[in-house]
Design a protein around this motif. Structure first.
Motif, PDB file in Angstrom:
ATOM      1  N   UNK A  41       0.830  -1.205   0.000  1.00  0.00           N
ATOM      2  CA  UNK A  41       0.000   0.000   0.000  1.00  0.00           C
ATOM      3  C   UNK A  41       0.866   1.256   0.000  1.00  0.00           C
ATOM      4  N   UNK A  42       2.011   1.187   0.673  1.00  0.00           N
ATOM      5  CA  UNK A  42       2.941   2.316   0.631  1.00  0.00           C
ATOM      6  C   UNK A  42       3.427   2.556  -0.798  1.00  0.00           C
ATOM      7  N   UNK A  43       3.687   1.460  -1.515  1.00  0.00           N
ATOM      8  CA  UNK A  43       4.154   1.590  -2.894  1.00  0.00           C
ATOM      9  C   UNK A  43       3.071   2.197  -3.774  1.00  0.00           C
ATOM     10  N   UNK A  44       1.804   1.829  -3.524  1.00  0.00           N
ATOM     11  CA  UNK A  44       0.713   2.421  -4.292  1.00  0.00           C
ATOM     12  C   UNK A  44       0.712   3.947  -4.164  1.00  0.00           C
ATOM     13  N   UNK A  45       1.070   4.428  -2.982  1.00  0.00           N
ATOM     14  CA  UNK A  45       1.038   5.877  -2.741  1.00  0.00           C
ATOM     15  C   UNK A  45       2.322   6.576  -3.183  1.00  0.00           C
ATOM     16  N   UNK A  46       3.455   5.867  -3.110  1.00  0.00           N
ATOM     17  CA  UNK A  46       4.746   6.528  -3.345  1.00  0.00           C
ATOM     18  C   UNK A  46       5.449   6.069  -4.610  1.00  0.00           C
ATOM     19  N   UNK A  47       5.166   4.842  -5.047  1.00  0.00           N
ATOM     20  CA  UNK A  47       5.887   4.287  -6.189  1.00  0.00           C
ATOM     21  C   UNK A  47       7.308   3.867  -5.852  1.00  0.00           C
ATOM     22  N   UNK A  48       7.670   3.841  -4.569  1.00  0.00           N
ATOM     23  CA  UNK A  48       9.047   3.579  -4.151  1.00  0.00           C
ATOM     24  C   UNK A  48       9.564   2.242  -4.678  1.00  0.00           C
ATOM     25  N   UNK A  49      10.657   2.276  -5.411  1.00  0.00           N
ATOM     26  CA  UNK A  49      11.168   1.070  -6.069  1.00  0.00           C
ATOM     27  C   UNK A  49      11.775   0.085  -5.081  1.00  0.00           C
ATOM     28  N   UNK A  50      12.459   0.584  -4.042  1.00  0.00           N
ATOM     29  CA  UNK A  50      13.078  -0.325  -3.077  1.00  0.00           C
ATOM     30  C   UNK A  50      12.017  -1.106  -2.300  1.00  0.00           C
ATOM     31  N   UNK A  51      10.969  -0.412  -1.892  1.00  0.00           N
ATOM     32  CA  UNK A  51       9.890  -1.100  -1.171  1.00  0.00           C
ATOM     33  C   UNK A  51       9.173  -2.085  -2.086  1.00  0.00           C
ATOM     34  N   UNK A  52       8.956  -1.689  -3.325  1.00  0.00           N
ATOM     35  CA  UNK A  52       8.316  -2.585  -4.287  1.00  0.00           C
ATOM     36  C   UNK A  52       9.142  -3.854  -4.449  1.00  0.00           C
ATOM     37  N   UNK A  53      10.452  -3.705  -4.584  1.00  0.00           N
ATOM     38  CA  UNK A  53      11.333  -4.866  -4.729  1.00  0.00           C
ATOM     39  C   UNK A  53      11.276  -5.755  -3.500  1.00  0.00           C
ATOM     40  N   UNK A  54      11.214  -5.134  -2.335  1.00  0.00           N
ATOM     41  CA  UNK A  54      11.125  -5.913  -1.084  1.00  0.00           C
ATOM     42  C   UNK A  54       9.866  -6.766  -1.058  1.00  0.00           C
TER      43      UNK A  54
END
Length: 222
Positions: free
Chosen positions: A32-45
């Motif tokens: 859900x954080x990635x949905x809001x931020x698009x953060x690549x590191x979190x997405x990879x995690x």
């Protein structure tokens, strides 16, 4: 001694299913954080972490099979093991959906659907899973039934969001220069709504198996 070991195995099974639920919900929150931020590191995690969920799922599944095969449980113990077995599958699927959500958010660079706020829907779906797992851990059939009733609200929220996304497509289509990019964005947003709705469906499945486990009642299964 064999009886004590058997009871310890049952307690261990319940504990590991609950722990897997915690891991899945943690990955879901990150998604859900990635949905809001698009953060690549979190997405990879989140995406890379799906393998550990799958491995743990298979390990606990083996425990269920071993208990049934070697101990030949009956009545309440058998219901607990089979319910846990089915709940495992739902947790693994929620983990898969979290991976999807992280991928959507990353691809959209945190701008999944600027005209539609999907955060409230995502929070409702995640809370349903968390509450369903709490009902399972506490043998609380009444709470499981209450959680299941919230699915109707989630379905309505998803329908409203999908309609809003479709309206945006109609409004923007004639004025956009890059039609393919618009279609990709709208499609990604609709897939996100679909997957959030499925998270809620898996929460209902967990509730149905909990009610069956505790009360031998299959009212929510069919």
């Amino acid at each position: 001694m064999p009886r004590k070991r058997y009871q310890d195995q049952l307690r261990q099974l319940r504990g590991e299913v609950a722990a897997l639920g915690d891991m899945v919900l943690d990955r879901y929150e990150l998604a859900l954080d990635v949905l809001e931020t698009g953060d690549s590191m979190t997405a990879t995690r989140v995406i890379d972490g799906d393998e550990s969920i799958n491995e743990w799922f298979l390990d606990i599944e083996d425990q269920c099979t071993e208990l049934i095969t070697l101990q030949q449980p009956v009545a309440g113990d058998l219901r607990m093991i089979t319910a846990s077995f089915k709940i495992l599958t739902d947790l693994e699927r929620v983990g898969d959906l979290a991976t999807n959500l992280a991928r959507y958010g990353h691809e959209a660079s945190g701008e999944l659907a600027t005209s539609v706020n999907l955060t409230p829907i995502a929070e409702v779906a995640g809370k349903m899973v968390a509450d369903a797992m709490d009902a399972y851990a506490k043998d609380d059939a009444d709470r499981a039934r209450a959680v299941a009733t919230r699915d109707n609200k989630l379905d309505r929220q998803c329908t409203t969001a999908s309609e809003a996304i479709a309206r945006r497509l109609l409004e923007d289509y004639e004025h956009t220069i890059d039609v393919d990019a618009l279609l990709d964005q709208i499609s990604r947003a609709l897939l996100t709504v679909r997957d959030l709705e499925r998270v809620g469906d898996h929460a209902v499945n967990i509730c149905s198996r909990t009610v069956y486990m505790v009360e031998n009642d299959d009212e929510l299964i069919y």
